[in-house]
Every structure is written in C-alpha cells, then in structure tokens.
Write an enzyme that holds these catalytic residues in place. Structure first.
Site, PDB file in Angstrom:
ATOM      1  N   ASP A   1      -2.340   9.975   3.491  1.00  0.00           N
ATOM      2  CA  ASP A   1      -3.869   9.313   3.423  1.00  0.00           C
ATOM      3  C   ASP A   1      -4.868  10.955   4.094  1.00  0.00           C
ATOM      4  O   ASP A   1      -5.048  10.979   5.350  1.00  0.00           O
ATOM      5  CB  ASP A   1      -4.425   8.588   4.060  1.00  0.00           C
ATOM      6  CG  ASP A   1      -5.436   8.000   4.252  1.00  0.00           C
ATOM      7  OD1 ASP A   1      -6.219   8.602   4.053  1.00  0.00           O
ATOM      8  OD2 ASP A   1      -5.992   7.291   4.752  1.00  0.00           O
TER       9      ASP A   1
ATOM     10  N   GLU B   1      -9.125   3.805   2.161  1.00  0.00           N
ATOM     11  CA  GLU B   1      -9.061   3.890   0.885  1.00  0.00           C
ATOM     12  C   GLU B   1      -7.405   2.903   0.305  1.00  0.00           C
ATOM     13  O   GLU B   1      -7.790   2.437  -0.630  1.00  0.00           O
ATOM     14  CB  GLU B   1      -8.465   5.129   0.458  1.00  0.00           C
ATOM     15  CG  GLU B   1      -7.026   5.418   1.207  1.00  0.00           C
ATOM     16  CD  GLU B   1      -6.799   5.019   2.495  1.00  0.00           C
ATOM     17  OE1 GLU B   1      -7.631   5.963   3.160  1.00  0.00           O
ATOM     18  OE2 GLU B   1      -5.235   5.035   3.163  1.00  0.00           O
TER      19      GLU B   1
ATOM     20  N   LYS C   1     -10.136  12.676   8.137  1.00  0.00           N
ATOM     21  CA  LYS C   1      -9.469  12.495   9.558  1.00  0.00           C
ATOM     22  C   LYS C   1      -9.754  13.867   9.822  1.00  0.00           C
ATOM     23  O   LYS C   1      -9.736  15.063   9.733  1.00  0.00           O
ATOM     24  CB  LYS C   1      -8.305  11.925   9.051  1.00  0.00           C
ATOM     25  CG  LYS C   1      -7.902  10.695   8.359  1.00  0.00           C
ATOM     26  CD  LYS C   1      -6.622  10.534   8.485  1.00  0.00           C
ATOM     27  CE  LYS C   1      -6.138   8.468   8.080  1.00  0.00           C
ATOM     28  NZ  LYS C   1      -7.279   7.561   8.522  1.00  0.00           N
TER      29      LYS C   1
ATOM     30  N   ARG D   1      -7.829  -0.394   1.102  1.00  0.00           N
ATOM     31  CA  ARG D   1      -8.238  -1.838   0.488  1.00  0.00           C
ATOM     32  C   ARG D   1      -8.681  -1.453  -1.315  1.00  0.00           C
ATOM     33  O   ARG D   1      -9.019  -2.543  -1.539  1.00  0.00           O
ATOM     34  CB  ARG D   1      -8.879  -2.179   1.254  1.00  0.00           C
ATOM     35  CG  ARG D   1     -10.722  -1.550   1.592  1.00  0.00           C
ATOM     36  CD  ARG D   1     -11.408  -1.958   2.711  1.00  0.00           C
ATOM     37  NE  ARG D   1     -10.738  -1.055   4.179  1.00  0.00           N
ATOM     38  CZ  ARG D   1     -11.427  -1.378   5.226  1.00  0.00           C
ATOM     39  NH1 ARG D   1     -12.476  -1.701   5.339  1.00  0.00           N
ATOM     40  NH2 ARG D   1     -11.065  -1.082   6.213  1.00  0.00           N
TER      41      ARG D   1
ATOM     42  N   LYS E   1       0.657  -0.754   0.280  1.00  0.00           N
ATOM     43  CA  LYS E   1       0.040  -0.080   0.065  1.00  0.00           C
ATOM     44  C   LYS E   1       1.391   1.230   0.019  1.00  0.00           C
ATOM     45  O   LYS E   1       1.453   1.151   0.439  1.00  0.00           O
ATOM     46  CB  LYS E   1      -0.446  -0.319   0.916  1.00  0.00           C
ATOM     47  CG  LYS E   1      -1.962   0.974   1.911  1.00  0.00           C
ATOM     48  CD  LYS E   1      -2.639   1.377   2.682  1.00  0.00           C
ATOM     49  CE  LYS E   1      -3.292   2.433   2.258  1.00  0.00           C
ATOM     50  NZ  LYS E   1      -4.007   2.775   4.190  1.00  0.00           N
TER      51      LYS E   1
ATOM     52  N   ASP F   1     -11.971   6.921   3.837  1.00  0.00           N
ATOM     53  CA  ASP F   1     -11.379   6.833   4.528  1.00  0.00           C
ATOM     54  C   ASP F   1     -10.410   5.703   4.170  1.00  0.00           C
ATOM     55  O   ASP F   1      -9.024   5.199   4.725  1.00  0.00           O
ATOM     56  CB  ASP F   1     -10.990   6.998   5.775  1.00  0.00           C
ATOM     57  CG  ASP F   1     -10.007   7.764   6.600  1.00  0.00           C
ATOM     58  OD1 ASP F   1      -8.914   7.597   6.374  1.00  0.00           O
ATOM     59  OD2 ASP F   1      -9.548   8.120   7.595  1.00  0.00           O
TER      60      ASP F   1
ATOM     61  N   ASP G   1       1.423   5.914   5.189  1.00  0.00           N
ATOM     62  CA  ASP G   1       0.585   5.160   5.487  1.00  0.00           C
ATOM     63  C   ASP G   1       0.967   4.977   3.570  1.00  0.00           C
ATOM     64  O   ASP G   1       0.561   3.953   2.743  1.00  0.00           O
ATOM     65  CB  ASP G   1      -0.756   5.831   4.529  1.00  0.00           C
ATOM     66  CG  ASP G   1      -1.831   5.310   5.075  1.00  0.00           C
ATOM     67  OD1 ASP G   1      -1.643   4.873   5.550  1.00  0.00           O
ATOM     68  OD2 ASP G   1      -2.758   5.708   4.399  1.00  0.00           O
TER      69      ASP G   1
HETATM   70  N1  BES Z   1      -4.412   4.888   6.955  1.00  0.00           N
HETATM   71  C1  BES Z   1      -5.330   4.083   7.534  1.00  0.00           C
HETATM   72  C2  BES Z   1      -5.330   3.540   8.552  1.00  0.00           C
HETATM   73  C3  BES Z   1      -3.817   3.201  10.137  1.00  0.00           C
HETATM   74  C4  BES Z   1      -4.842   4.537  10.985  1.00  0.00           C
HETATM   75  C5  BES Z   1      -2.629   3.954   9.850  1.00  0.00           C
HETATM   76  C6  BES Z   1      -3.881   4.323  11.656  1.00  0.00           C
HETATM   77  C7  BES Z   1      -1.764   3.394  10.999  1.00  0.00           C
HETATM   78  C8  BES Z   1      -2.410   4.361  11.889  1.00  0.00           C
HETATM   79  C9  BES Z   1      -6.598   3.652   6.668  1.00  0.00           C
HETATM   80  O1  BES Z   1      -7.029   4.065   5.542  1.00  0.00           O
HETATM   81  C10 BES Z   1      -7.500   4.654   7.500  1.00  0.00           C
HETATM   82  O2  BES Z   1      -7.876   5.435   7.520  1.00  0.00           O
HETATM   83  N2  BES Z   1      -8.295   3.547   7.911  1.00  0.00           N
HETATM   84  C11 BES Z   1      -9.355   3.634   8.392  1.00  0.00           C
HETATM   85  C12 BES Z   1     -11.197   2.645   7.935  1.00  0.00           C
HETATM   86  C13 BES Z   1     -12.235   2.836   8.931  1.00  0.00           C
HETATM   87  C14 BES Z   1     -12.996   4.116   8.231  1.00  0.00           C
HETATM   88  C15 BES Z   1     -12.887   1.714   8.684  1.00  0.00           C
HETATM   89  C16 BES Z   1      -9.796   3.417  10.197  1.00  0.00           C
HETATM   90  O3  BES Z   1      -8.268   2.475  10.578  1.00  0.00           O
HETATM   91  O4  BES Z   1      -9.965   4.148  11.503  1.00  0.00           O
HETATM   92 ZN    ZN Z   2      -4.500   4.543   4.960  1.00  0.00          ZN
HETATM   93 ZN    ZN Z   3      -7.515   5.894   5.625  1.00  0.00          ZN
END
Ligand code: BES
Ligand code: ZN
Ligand code: ZN
Length: 479
Positions: free
Chosen positions: A250, A329, A257, A331, A245, A327, A268
């Site tokens: 992000d 994204e 966020k 996946r 990834k 967010d 990210d």
């Molecule tokens: N890049 C983030 C995940 C992340 C969070 C990585 C904290 C490192 C530290 C990912 O893209 C994300 O934002 N995931 C969301 C998913 C949710 C919207 C279902 C999350 O983890 O809150």
């Molecule tokens: Zn992300």
């Molecule tokens: Zn994200």
C-alpha cells in the site's frame, strides 16, 4: 520442536536445561533450590525476569499472575534464554489449576515466542530446541491427565503453527509476495489440506463488476487476484465466510503516503494472510463447520492509469463511491469482496483487515478493534480473543459518525469528512456494503496495530504478529 507430556517425575526426565517458575515472588516453594544464589544475583522474580544458572542447568523465570498472557510471556522469555544456549532438550513442571489454559499458554510461549524470520539473512539461526518435556508428576497434590494435556498441547500447536505460517507471509517482502504469489501460496495451502480452491484473475474481477476492487489494483504491474478457499466437514453445523484485506503493498496510490509511513506497508496483506492461516488450522483441527476464506489481493500503486481522487466507482453492489483519498483503498477492495461473500449465503461473515491507522491511535498497537452491529457477536469475539491470548477491544458505532461519509456526487464517499473516529467511520463505510439481512451477521476486525509491530512484545517477535488467527480460530471452535 516437539512438546511432549511425560508421565514421569521431573528428576527422572533427562534434559540439558530445566525451566522453573517463581510464582508471585514466592521463593519458599520446594522447587526453588537456589534461593541464596537467586538473591545474590538480585533476582526479584518480576514477571518475565530471568535468572540463568548454567552450572545447575536451570533457568528461573518470574511469573506474577497465573493468567494466560502472563504465563505465555514468561514462557517466551525463558524459551528465548534457553534458545540462546546450545541446549536441545528442556524440561518443565506444570502447575496450573486450569491445565488446558496452561497448555495453550505454554505452546504459545514456545512456538510463538521463538519464531524467527530469517528468510533474507545469509546466516540462518542454527541453534534449535528439539524437545520440551512436561512432567505431570512434579506436583504431588495435583492429578494431571497426561493424555488430556497432550491433546490440548497438540491442538494449541496446530494453531500456533498457523500463526507462524501467517507471520511468514506477512514478513515476506512485497516484491516477492505479489497478488499472484499470494494466490499461489493459497493454492498450496489448499493442496496440502484438501481444500477447494478458486483463484479469480483480473478479467473475472472486471467481468463481475468488482470495479472498486479493480480500480485500486489497476495501476500496479502486478495484477490482482480474488482468492477463495473453502473447507467443509461432512455435515457442517454452520457456514462461515471470512474476508481478508490482501494489499500486498500500500503506497497510498496518488494520495501517496509519506516515506516513513510507507515502510511496513508490506503488512497490508495481513488480513488475507490471517484468513489463510485460519482455514489451514480449521482443516487440521477438523472442525465441524463449512468455512470460506476469501481474500482480495491487490497492490495500491502509482501510474498513469491509476485511480484518482475525484473518480466515482461503481461497486459490485451497484452503490457508487466517490474517491476522495486513494489511500483509503482497503475498504474499496473489501466492499466488493464482502458483496462476493454475501452471495455464498453464510451464517456469519467476518472481515479481517489492516484498515486504519486510526485504530492504532485509538487502541495502541497491540490491540485489534472489533466492530459490528450485533452486540452478542462482538462479545463472543472479545471473549475468544481473551481466551486465545490476543488483545481486542470493541469500538462502538453511532449515527452521527455515519453522516460523515456523505458525498455530494455519489452514494457515499470513501473517507469521512472528519479526521476523528477514523476506525469507526471506515467500518461504517464497509457496513454500507452489507445487505440488511446480513447486518447482524457481520463483524469487522481492524488488526492494523498488532498485525505488525516494529519491536518484540510478549510472545510476539519484531514484525508480523499473526493477529486475528488465534482469536478467530477460538471463535470458530466455540460455534
Ligand atoms: N493500510 C492503511 C492502514 C494502516 C495504517 C495499517 C498504519 C497499518 C498501519 C490504510 O489503507 C490507510 O492508508 N488508511 C488511511 C485512511 C485514511 C486515508 C482515511 C489511514 O489510516 O491513514
Ligand atoms: Zn491499506
Ligand atoms: Zn491505504
């Protein structure tokens, strides 16, 4: 910095400083000649505890268990102390039953523990250790093959340097490392290591129906890139595809966020940075495999043309995805990159991603999550993590969690209907883009925790940890 094995007695090696281990709080060992001074200093010999004796030119360090991460963390602690002086040359006696393990732990302690990221500082760190001498004749009761030890050190050195290479990319700011720049770094790696290199631009991504990937990227001023490097020995015994990834930033997109969660999101791109570090190490180690490093590089931003919650995306596989949260994204990018990877017909596919905050909640920030359908494969990766000094834990799938990804309007939703088990539901989403014949050949590594930690821990500095590199290289070595 060089780490050299010397087939000499410790007293015959010239150096500015000596590191001495105090093992299991045993002050009676013949090596410990300053027992009284140490006691006066209230040195207890706890793990990683340091006593610096400038007059005797010695650093004592506590080592409470002769296990990998205890050794590397104790070495890192002593190395940091040594690096804070003006010493250039260090000497150290080795004393481990498993010398190969000891050698790896030493290298990790020094090379990973002393990593500093000062690219954006006007004043750079100038002090530097030049040579670490390891005596093989320090212990009369053990015969240590100097040659064997040196080659174990050289191998560990290649891997540790690849970890630091990955850390450098991850730590670099998002305005510098854009998807285009990440692709340039990748082609540089390819050039230096004689790898095949394909960089696909936004037109290719659209033309090849990687619409989930493209949708994430389209609101950014920086266009996406699909990076594909490959390495092969002459007659490879196995073919592996790694997928990383590579979100160079992000912001969350329209599902923006909060400010405090947005900082650190330059990390990210850690999965993509890891696959570049891994292929670099593999080619330097000349492993007898065919390896593909694929990275989906994009920036998740906000603009008038941004993809939206309620959009329905047609992925490369043909499956439709309802966007409920922009967010989630990573996946989406991975779904299309995994489809691309399966077209290469590899024997195994491993994806590496900072995929979910939920994985950090579940395991803590030092541990990666390992997910997949194949128990044996998961066990092999868990063992590789342990043997290479990384922390990892398996998170198990179940059919009830899978149901939470149902969508009323598309084939699947990009988020779960429940906020629990988010690391697993994210992996189950990815699983929907793995064809039946690949289900048992696929592994997902969620490195969201250890990829970036805002405090020093063990032989990791503040910031990027280079998570995934050591464990995957170890796994590839043992295939
Ligand atoms: N890049 C983030 C995940 C992340 C969070 C990585 C904290 C490192 C530290 C990912 O893209 C994300 O934002 N995931 C969301 C998913 C949710 C919207 C279902 C999350 O983890 O809150
Ligand atoms: Zn992300
Ligand atoms: Zn994200």
């Amino acid at each position: 910095m060089k780490i050299k094995v010397e087939n000499k007695k410790l007293e015959d090696i010239k150096s500015d400083l000596e590191i001495i281990f105090v093992i299991n709080k045993n002050f009676a060992h013949t090596f410990i000649k300053d027992k009284d001074t140490l006691e006066m200093m209230n040195f207890k010999g706890e793990n990683e505890e340091i006593a610096y004796l400038p007059e005797g030119k010695k650093i004592y360090v506590g080592l409470n268990l002769l296990e990998y991460e205890y050794i590397s963390d104790a070495v890192a602690s002593a190395a940091r102390k040594a690096a804070s002086t003006n010493a250039k040359n260090l000497k150290i006696a080795v004393c481990f039953d498993d010398m190969k393990m000891g050698a790896k732990a030493f290298v990790n302690g020094f090379i990973l523990g002393l990593y500093k990221f000062d690219k954006y500082k006007t004043k750079k760190t100038e002090r530097e250790l030049k040579n670490i001498f390891i005596s093989t004749q320090a212990y009369s009761d053990k015969t240590i093959e100097a040659k064997e030890l040196q080659s174990a050190i050289d191998e560990a050195m290649i891997i540790a340097k690849a970890v630091n290479f990955t850390r450098d990319i991850v730590n670099s700011m998002p305005d510098e490392v854009t998807p285009v720049r990440l692709a340039e770094i990748a082609s540089q790696v390819a050039k230096e290591n004689n790898l095949e290199c394909k960089i696909h631009d936004e037109k290719y991504i659209q033309k090849n129906k990687m619409n989930a990937f493209y949708s994430v990227a389209k609101a950014s001023a920086h266009p996406p890139r699909l990076i594909h490097l490959s390495y092969s020995s002459k007659k490879p015994k196995i073919k592996i595809a790694l997928v990383g990834k590579g979100l160079t930033y992000d912001s969350g997109g329209l599902s923006l966020k909060p400010g405090s969660s947005m900082t650190t999101m330059k990390s990210d791109k850690s999965g993509a940075s890891a696959v570049l570090g891994i292929i670099k190490a593999v080619s330097e180690l000349k492993l007898d495999i065919e390896l593909h490093a694929i990275a989906g590089a994009a920036e998740n931003m906000v603009a008038g043309n941004a993809y939206k919650p309620d959009d329905i995306l047609v992925s490369k596989s043909g499956k439709t995805i309802e966007v409920k949260n922009t967010d989630a994204e990573g996946r989406l990018v991975l779904a299309d990159c995994l489809a691309y990877a399966q077209e290469l017909k590899p024997d195994y596919i491993v994806d590496i991603a900072t995929l979910t905050g939920a994985c950090v909640v579940a395991l803590g920030e030092y541990t990666s999550g390992i997910m997949g359908h194949n128990q044996e494969l998961k066990n092999a990766m868990l063992l590789s993590a342990k043997n290479s000094g990384e922390l990892a834990s398996a998170l198990e799938f179940n059919k009830y969690l899978k149901k939470l990804l149902k969508s009323e309007v598309a084939d699947i939703s990009n988020i779960s209907s429940s906020r629990y088990g988010g690391a697993i539901t994210a992996a189950l989403f990815l699983s929907e883009f793995i064809e039946e014949e690949y289900k048992d050949k696929w592994l997902h590594l969620d490195i969201a925790g250890p990829a970036y930690v805002e405090q020093e821990w063990g032989c990791n500095p503040f910031g990027a940890g280079g998570a995934g590199v050591r464990m995957v290289v170890e796994w590839l070595k043992n295939l």
